[in-house]
Scaffold this active site. Structure first.
Site, PDB file in Angstrom:
ATOM      1  N   ASN A 147       0.680  -1.131   0.033  1.00  0.00           N
ATOM      2  CA  ASN A 147       0.163  -0.287  -0.114  1.00  0.00           C
ATOM      3  C   ASN A 147       0.855   1.471  -0.065  1.00  0.00           C
ATOM      4  OD1 ASN A 147       0.864  -0.091   2.597  1.00  0.00           O
ATOM      5  ND2 ASN A 147      -1.094  -0.379   3.491  1.00  0.00           N
ATOM      6  N   ARG A 285       3.064   7.237  11.775  1.00  0.00           N
ATOM      7  CA  ARG A 285       2.575   6.567  12.733  1.00  0.00           C
ATOM      8  C   ARG A 285       2.176   7.725  13.694  1.00  0.00           C
ATOM      9  NH1 ARG A 285       1.059   2.979  10.143  1.00  0.00           N
ATOM     10  NH2 ARG A 285       1.694   0.685  10.343  1.00  0.00           N
ATOM     11  N   GLN A 314      -5.056   3.558  18.304  1.00  0.00           N
ATOM     12  CA  GLN A 314      -6.289   3.474  17.305  1.00  0.00           C
ATOM     13  C   GLN A 314      -7.269   2.329  17.929  1.00  0.00           C
ATOM     14  OE1 GLN A 314      -3.683   5.304  13.478  1.00  0.00           O
ATOM     15  NE2 GLN A 314      -4.401   3.096  13.357  1.00  0.00           N
ATOM     16  N   HIS A 333      -7.330   6.371  10.071  1.00  0.00           N
ATOM     17  CA  HIS A 333      -6.429   5.604   9.450  1.00  0.00           C
ATOM     18  C   HIS A 333      -6.878   4.680   8.183  1.00  0.00           C
ATOM     19  CE1 HIS A 333      -2.297   3.168   9.791  1.00  0.00           C
ATOM     20  NE2 HIS A 333      -2.563   3.453   8.865  1.00  0.00           N
TER      21      HIS A 333
HETATM   22  P1  NDP Z   1       9.966   1.524   3.850  1.00  0.00           P
HETATM   23  O1  NDP Z   1      10.618   0.619   4.737  1.00  0.00           O
HETATM   24  O2  NDP Z   1      10.176   1.230   2.446  1.00  0.00           O
HETATM   25  O3  NDP Z   1      10.832   3.067   4.243  1.00  0.00           O
HETATM   26  C1  NDP Z   1      11.113   3.413   5.511  1.00  0.00           C
HETATM   27  C2  NDP Z   1      12.364   4.382   5.329  1.00  0.00           C
HETATM   28  O4  NDP Z   1      12.293   4.851   6.605  1.00  0.00           O
HETATM   29  C3  NDP Z   1      13.616   3.565   5.026  1.00  0.00           C
HETATM   30  O5  NDP Z   1      14.214   4.226   4.017  1.00  0.00           O
HETATM   31  C4  NDP Z   1      14.436   3.698   6.424  1.00  0.00           C
HETATM   32  O6  NDP Z   1      15.843   3.813   6.386  1.00  0.00           O
HETATM   33  C5  NDP Z   1      13.728   5.285   6.782  1.00  0.00           C
HETATM   34  N1  NDP Z   1      14.133   5.253   8.109  1.00  0.00           N
HETATM   35  C6  NDP Z   1      14.082   4.637   9.395  1.00  0.00           C
HETATM   36  N2  NDP Z   1      14.676   5.465  10.242  1.00  0.00           N
HETATM   37  C7  NDP Z   1      14.774   6.692  10.030  1.00  0.00           C
HETATM   38  C8  NDP Z   1      14.961   7.867  10.708  1.00  0.00           C
HETATM   39  N3  NDP Z   1      15.175   7.834  11.933  1.00  0.00           N
HETATM   40  N4  NDP Z   1      14.969   9.110   9.824  1.00  0.00           N
HETATM   41  C9  NDP Z   1      14.872   8.920   8.610  1.00  0.00           C
HETATM   42  N5  NDP Z   1      14.500   7.837   7.867  1.00  0.00           N
HETATM   43  C10 NDP Z   1      14.459   6.700   8.480  1.00  0.00           C
HETATM   44  O7  NDP Z   1       8.656   1.806   4.265  1.00  0.00           O
HETATM   45  P2  NDP Z   1       7.377   2.204   3.592  1.00  0.00           P
HETATM   46  O8  NDP Z   1       7.971   3.521   2.940  1.00  0.00           O
HETATM   47  O9  NDP Z   1       6.532   1.395   2.738  1.00  0.00           O
HETATM   48  O10 NDP Z   1       6.695   2.719   4.745  1.00  0.00           O
HETATM   49  C11 NDP Z   1       7.098   3.734   5.767  1.00  0.00           C
HETATM   50  C12 NDP Z   1       6.040   3.734   6.922  1.00  0.00           C
HETATM   51  O11 NDP Z   1       4.974   4.142   6.481  1.00  0.00           O
HETATM   52  C13 NDP Z   1       5.598   2.335   7.530  1.00  0.00           C
HETATM   53  O12 NDP Z   1       6.699   1.843   8.559  1.00  0.00           O
HETATM   54  C14 NDP Z   1       4.152   2.524   8.255  1.00  0.00           C
HETATM   55  O13 NDP Z   1       4.597   3.131   9.615  1.00  0.00           O
HETATM   56  C15 NDP Z   1       3.671   3.709   7.374  1.00  0.00           C
HETATM   57  N6  NDP Z   1       2.699   3.339   6.430  1.00  0.00           N
HETATM   58  C16 NDP Z   1       1.370   3.688   6.844  1.00  0.00           C
HETATM   59  C17 NDP Z   1       0.484   3.346   5.862  1.00  0.00           C
HETATM   60  C18 NDP Z   1      -0.837   4.094   6.422  1.00  0.00           C
HETATM   61  O14 NDP Z   1      -1.982   3.872   5.836  1.00  0.00           O
HETATM   62  N7  NDP Z   1      -0.954   5.442   6.711  1.00  0.00           N
HETATM   63  C19 NDP Z   1       0.522   2.296   4.953  1.00  0.00           C
HETATM   64  C20 NDP Z   1       1.824   1.740   4.844  1.00  0.00           C
HETATM   65  C21 NDP Z   1       2.901   2.304   5.798  1.00  0.00           C
HETATM   66  P3  NDP Z   1      16.534   2.800   5.782  1.00  0.00           P
HETATM   67  O15 NDP Z   1      15.902   1.539   5.412  1.00  0.00           O
HETATM   68  O16 NDP Z   1      17.160   3.402   4.658  1.00  0.00           O
HETATM   69  O17 NDP Z   1      17.503   2.499   7.084  1.00  0.00           O
END
Ligand code: NDP
Length: 399
Positions: A147, A285, A314, A333
């Site tokens: 998603n 989140r 939630q 959400h």
């Molecule tokens: P990904 O795993 O593709 O991306 C998460 C990114 O966050 C990675 O690039 C990671 O870095 C980076 N990251 C981790 N910690 C930090 C930090 N302290 N500062 C900056 N960047 C950081 O996940 P998605 O993009 O698919 O999803 C991200 C989040 O979105 C999910 O974890 C979830 O909480 C939320 N989400 C919400 C939804 C909704 O319906 N509202 C649906 C789907 C997701 P690296 O890997 O480079 O270390």
């Protein structure tokens, strides 16, 4: 035979749909990074149907019962008398969704001695105490990318709706008014603004890509830097941390996972470093933002607007201050659970279950915890620890 306990959000208040606005949904076969969309051996649902609510059952009942497994589906998830908590002692597998999270705290995991697999139907497994899952060697898996594009579209909608002052203008129409000055006195063009994302994973990068045609100046921060070719293509400026990025941005959108290191990242101190009148979008989140600091910043004008779809806990209690704070564009959400997204994450859950029951490896991209440590996507994007503290407050929504 396994007992599978699945927590889904309640059906629509008018009952489970008998028909839909559109006859079908587009077929997506690959994600932007080349990974294939979920590929279970079979599905027993119609893509485009409501699968994420209790009666939709993620389309899993036929598959599970044909193999002799027990399948319990409920939306009653909070409090010690909830169906979820009562079913936990016999559960081998728990399936939950971030939209209506069945918080798997250390206490609840202790009540589930047989639990071996926790599946997130969607992305983001912070509703599971990951430290306890590591300690208990419970596998945690989610449907990576299912998603991400859905959320990125929602983010573009929210940025535009805040900057253009869409929601108050819409409300004037409903009220029977034609109050143009009231509508436009907080309305701007996005063009030329500096827009930054905290994280450039699947969602963060998709947001940057979608915003580029708006002729904005793009920024990001992440633990790992994007390839130089992608930075050039998007003409995006990298910042080593959130603080250095937010100082330059008119709009900031949060896309990192929730883990102890990102909990309350946007507190009074960081918000005070933002430009006055900036907009903050959070579809990652709720707990990544300090609840009361957001309210204070909107009231003082430090933030011109806040929008998103994620809350803590939630469902949000009826008196959650984000429901009534000024200049917000909050929804429940929903961004990651469009009917289009549901078809992908339901197929992804089926794929994970097929692998689990036939003892085939689950896609590495889907793993968050495995074998007593962070694994797959979890090892890349999360840090160990627990971010479920305070989740028992979700029971207040019932009262
Ligand atoms: P990904 O795993 O593709 O991306 C998460 C990114 O966050 C990675 O690039 C990671 O870095 C980076 N990251 C981790 N910690 C930090 C930090 N302290 N500062 C900056 N960047 C950081 O996940 P998605 O993009 O698919 O999803 C991200 C989040 O979105 C999910 O974890 C979830 O909480 C939320 N989400 C919400 C939804 C909704 O319906 N509202 C649906 C789907 C997701 P690296 O890997 O480079 O270390």
């Amino acid at each position: 035979m396994a007992k599978v306990v699945c927590v889904l959000y309640p059906d629509p208040v008018d009952g489970y749909p008998k028909s839909y606005a559109r006859p079908d949904i587009p077929r997506v076969e690959k994600y932007p990074d080349g990974q294939t969309t979920p590929s279970p051996e079979k599905i027993d649902f119609t893509p485009g149907a409501l699968l994420g609510s209790v009666s939709g059952e993620l389309g899993l009942r036929k598959f599970l019962e044909a193999q002799g497994h027990t399948f319990v589906v409920t939306s009653d998830k909070d409090g010690t008398n909830s169906v979820f908590e009562k079913e936990l002692p016999g559960a081998d597998i728990v399936i939950s969704q971030p939209f209506w999270p069945a918080y798997l705290t250390r206490e609840r995991i202790a009540k589930a001695p047989k639990l071996k697999l926790a599946i997130t139907a969607g992305i983001g497994s912070d509703h599971v105490d990951l430290q306890s899952a590591i300690d208990r060697k419970i596998t945690v898996a989610e449907v990576t990318y299912s998603n991400s594009i859905s959320v990125s579209e929602h983010v573009v909608m929210m940025i535009l709706s805040l900057v253009r002052n869409y929601i108050p203008s819409y409300e004037w129409v409903i009220k029977g008014g034609w109050n143009i000055a009231d509508c436009v006195s907080r309305s701007y063009d996005l063009e030329g603004m500096h827009v930054g994302t905290v994280a450039a994973g699947c969602i963060g990068t998709a947001v940057l890509r979608r915003l580029k045609p708006f002729d904005v100046k793009l920024h990001y921060t992440d633990r790992h830097r994007l390839p130089a070719a992608v930075e050039r293509e998007l003409n995006v400026t990298y910042h080593p941390d959130a603080e250095s990025m937010v100082k330059e941005c008119d709009v900031v959108s949060i896309h990192c996972p929730l883990y102890p290191g990102t909990e309350n990242l946007f507190n009074d101190a960081l918000i005070s470093k933002m430009k006055r009148g900036a907009y903050l979008i959070n579809t990652a989140r709720g707990k990544i933002c300090d609840r009361d600091a957001i309210v204070r910043a909107l009231k003082s004008g430090q933030l011109a607007g806040y929008a998103g779809d994620v809350w803590f806990p939630q469902p949000a209690p009826k008196d959650h201050p984000w429901r009534t704070m000024p200049h917000h564009g909050m929804t429940p959400h929903v961004s990651g659970t469009s009917l289009s997204a549901q078809a992908r994450y339901a197929a992804g859950v089926r794929e994970i279950l097929e692998c689990w029951f036939s003892k085939r490896p689950i896609r590495n991209e889907y793993l968050i915890v495995d074998g007593g440590k962070l694994a797959g996507a979890g090892a890349h994007s999360y840090s160990a620890g627990d971010a479920t503290g305070g989740s028992e407050q979700a029971a207040r929504y019932k009262s």
